[in-house]
Design a protein around this motif. Structure first.
Motif, mmCIF file in Angstrom:
data_model
loop_
_atom_site.group_PDB
_atom_site.id
_atom_site.type_symbol
_atom_site.label_atom_id
_atom_site.label_comp_id
_atom_site.label_asym_id
_atom_site.label_seq_id
_atom_site.Cartn_x
_atom_site.Cartn_y
_atom_site.Cartn_z
ATOM 1 N N ALA A 1 0.682 -1.125 -0.014
ATOM 2 C CA ALA A 1 0.106 -0.083 0.099
ATOM 3 C C ALA A 1 1.310 1.313 -0.074
ATOM 4 N N ALA A 2 2.253 1.147 0.811
ATOM 5 C CA ALA A 2 2.302 2.240 0.630
ATOM 6 C C ALA A 2 3.379 2.097 -0.586
ATOM 7 N N ILE A 3 4.202 1.400 -1.384
ATOM 8 C CA ILE A 3 4.835 2.112 -2.161
ATOM 9 C C ILE A 3 3.986 2.052 -3.377
ATOM 10 N N LEU A 4 2.092 2.255 -3.715
ATOM 11 C CA LEU A 4 1.843 2.590 -4.345
ATOM 12 C C LEU A 4 1.026 3.457 -4.293
ATOM 13 N N SER A 5 0.727 3.848 -3.454
ATOM 14 C CA SER A 5 0.430 5.558 -2.671
ATOM 15 C C SER A 5 1.889 6.530 -2.927
ATOM 16 N N LEU A 6 2.848 6.147 -2.734
ATOM 17 C CA LEU A 6 4.104 6.824 -2.411
ATOM 18 C C LEU A 6 4.584 7.337 -3.766
ATOM 19 N N ALA B 1 4.909 10.166 -6.701
ATOM 20 C CA ALA B 1 6.268 10.767 -7.245
ATOM 21 C C ALA B 1 5.602 10.405 -8.900
ATOM 22 N N ALA B 2 4.851 9.559 -9.020
ATOM 23 C CA ALA B 2 4.768 9.792 -10.362
ATOM 24 C C ALA B 2 3.789 11.077 -10.970
ATOM 25 N N ALA B 3 2.808 11.827 -10.167
ATOM 26 C CA ALA B 3 2.017 13.211 -10.186
ATOM 27 C C ALA B 3 3.570 13.991 -10.520
ATOM 28 N N LEU B 4 3.966 14.142 -9.661
ATOM 29 C CA LEU B 4 4.639 15.363 -9.008
ATOM 30 C C LEU B 4 5.446 15.974 -10.483
ATOM 31 N N PRO B 5 6.438 15.126 -11.260
ATOM 32 C CA PRO B 5 6.907 15.148 -12.152
ATOM 33 C C PRO B 5 6.450 15.134 -13.887
ATOM 34 N N ALA C 1 -6.140 7.980 -5.050
ATOM 35 C CA ALA C 1 -7.376 7.013 -4.692
ATOM 36 C C ALA C 1 -7.074 5.554 -5.535
ATOM 37 N N ARG C 2 -7.025 6.438 -6.815
ATOM 38 C CA ARG C 2 -7.046 5.205 -7.483
ATOM 39 C C ARG C 2 -6.366 4.002 -7.634
ATOM 40 N N VAL C 3 -5.137 4.016 -6.166
ATOM 41 C CA VAL C 3 -4.374 2.535 -6.248
ATOM 42 C C VAL C 3 -4.670 2.038 -4.702
ATOM 43 N N ALA C 4 -5.826 3.244 -3.884
ATOM 44 C CA ALA C 4 -5.988 2.111 -2.648
ATOM 45 C C ALA C 4 -7.508 0.881 -3.099
ATOM 46 N N ILE C 5 -7.242 1.432 -4.504
ATOM 47 C CA ILE C 5 -8.772 0.621 -5.212
ATOM 48 C C ILE C 5 -8.764 -0.939 -4.850
ATOM 49 N N PRO C 6 -7.443 -1.707 -5.817
ATOM 50 C CA PRO C 6 -7.259 -2.556 -5.387
ATOM 51 C C PRO C 6 -7.128 -3.452 -3.888
ATOM 52 N N VAL C 7 -6.046 -2.259 -3.654
ATOM 53 C CA VAL C 7 -5.730 -2.671 -1.867
ATOM 54 C C VAL C 7 -6.946 -3.243 -1.530
ATOM 55 N N PHE C 8 -8.415 -2.303 -0.992
ATOM 56 C CA PHE C 8 -9.288 -2.522 -0.748
ATOM 57 C C PHE C 8 -9.991 -3.497 -1.099
ATOM 58 N N LEU C 9 -10.046 -3.258 -2.656
ATOM 59 C CA LEU C 9 -10.781 -5.144 -2.828
ATOM 60 C C LEU C 9 -10.184 -6.664 -2.469
ATOM 61 N N VAL C 10 -8.844 -6.234 -1.954
ATOM 62 C CA VAL C 10 -8.335 -7.905 -1.675
ATOM 63 C C VAL C 10 -9.127 -8.061 0.008
ATOM 64 N N ALA C 11 -9.491 -6.603 0.754
ATOM 65 C CA ALA C 11 -9.464 -7.246 2.337
ATOM 66 C C ALA C 11 -11.447 -6.952 1.499
ATOM 67 N N TYR C 12 -12.068 -5.994 0.189
ATOM 68 C CA TYR C 12 -13.093 -6.576 -0.040
ATOM 69 C C TYR C 12 -14.136 -8.306 0.149
ATOM 70 N N SER D 1 -3.614 3.786 2.695
ATOM 71 C CA SER D 1 -3.481 4.502 1.239
ATOM 72 C C SER D 1 -4.446 5.908 1.673
ATOM 73 N N MET D 2 -5.872 5.675 1.948
ATOM 74 C CA MET D 2 -6.564 6.325 2.299
ATOM 75 C C MET D 2 -6.064 7.404 3.127
ATOM 76 N N THR D 3 -5.215 6.763 4.207
ATOM 77 C CA THR D 3 -4.879 8.236 4.841
ATOM 78 C C THR D 3 -3.708 8.680 3.502
ATOM 79 N N ILE D 4 -2.622 8.905 2.843
ATOM 80 C CA ILE D 4 -2.411 9.381 1.879
ATOM 81 C C ILE D 4 -2.700 10.000 0.982
ATOM 82 N N HIS D 5 -3.981 9.594 0.851
ATOM 83 C CA HIS D 5 -5.385 10.293 0.024
ATOM 84 C C HIS D 5 -5.104 11.511 0.939
ATOM 85 N N LEU D 6 -6.011 11.516 1.405
ATOM 86 C CA LEU D 6 -6.351 12.661 2.504
ATOM 87 C C LEU D 6 -5.560 13.091 2.741
#
Ligand code: HEM
Length: 200
Positions: free
Chosen positions: A14-19, A23-27, A44-55, A86-91
């Motif tokens: 989750a940390a790798i995906l969100s960070l 890192a991709a958005a800035l440049p 937010a988009r990368v949080a969806i697969p993490v959510f789906l695993v729990a769901y 992931s959602m805390t990073i989106h926040l």
């Protein structure tokens, strides 16, 4: 892999995906307001697969038990907490958006704030002590939270589709279809387990 490593895996992913999303958005653009918007969108988009695993961990194990579904089920709590991460990073990304670049009226963000309240209450109660204390309310709270988060994700995709902007059509269609398939899978698992229980 030791069990400690197994428990850490959802958080590391989750940390790798969100960070990585940040890192991709800035440049990707020189305009700071656009960087902040893309960081919010992609985290937010990368949080969806993490959510789906729990769901989906439990319904998958109920419908198609395998070594992998067993591991996912055993680590469901960690996947749920990784989603909260992931959602805390989106926040963080969206606070930059709202506080610095584009303030929004409270009524526009009420549904999202309710989702965040549920996500944080679920994270705080994802432990054995809370499960014992809350009894049957624990399951009700977590079922409500999971489906409310699903609804917020799905409603966002449906709104994007309704806007008819070709730039968003494909991503909204794919994410909406995946979310819908996940809901159908949960419903199928629920119905199968009920029938199994009725047969004894
Ligand atoms: C107060 C709470 C929230 C605010 C203010 C907020 C704000 C934002 C902003 C500014 C963006 C980027 C906008 C864009 O893509 O054009 C975004 C994207 C997104 N947010 Fe949030 N968000 C909130 C809560 C949530 C929650 C709780 C969820 C999911 C449960 C969520 C899911 C998404 C998704 C999936 C996107 C990507 C949109 C896309 O791909 O087009 N957001 N959010």
């Amino acid at each position: 892999m030791t069990s400690m490593e197994g428990k850490a895996l959802p958080f590391v992913l989750a940390a790798i995906l969100s960070l990585g999303a940040i890192a991709a958005a800035l440049p990707s653009t020189p305009v700071p307001a656009d960087q902040a918007l893309l960081a919010a969108r992609w985290t937010a988009r990368v949080a969806i697969p993490v959510f789906l695993v729990a769901y989906l961990a439990r319904p998958l194990h109920q419908l198609l038990p395998s070594a992998l579904s067993k591991v996912l089920l055993a680590r469901r709590r960690q996947w749920g907490l990784a989603f909260a991460l992931s959602m805390t990073i989106h926040l963080g990304a969206l606070l930059v958006n709202i506080l610095i670049f584009r303030p929004r009226p409270v009524e526009e963000i009420l549904a999202g704030m309710a989702a965040y309240s549920l996500i944080f209450v679920m994270a705080l109660t994802s432990n054995n002590w809370s499960m014992r204390r809350l009894g049957k309310w624990w399951k009700r709270l977590h079922l409500l939270g999971l489906h409310y988060v699903w609804l917020i994700f799905f409603a966002g995709r449906a709104l994007r589709l309704a806007e008819g902007d070709p730039a968003y059509f494909l991503s909204a269609f794919i994410m909406g279809a995946v979310l819908l398939a996940a809901l159908l899978l949960r419903m199928a698992a629920w119905s199968v387990t009920r029938r199994r229980a009725a047969r004894g």
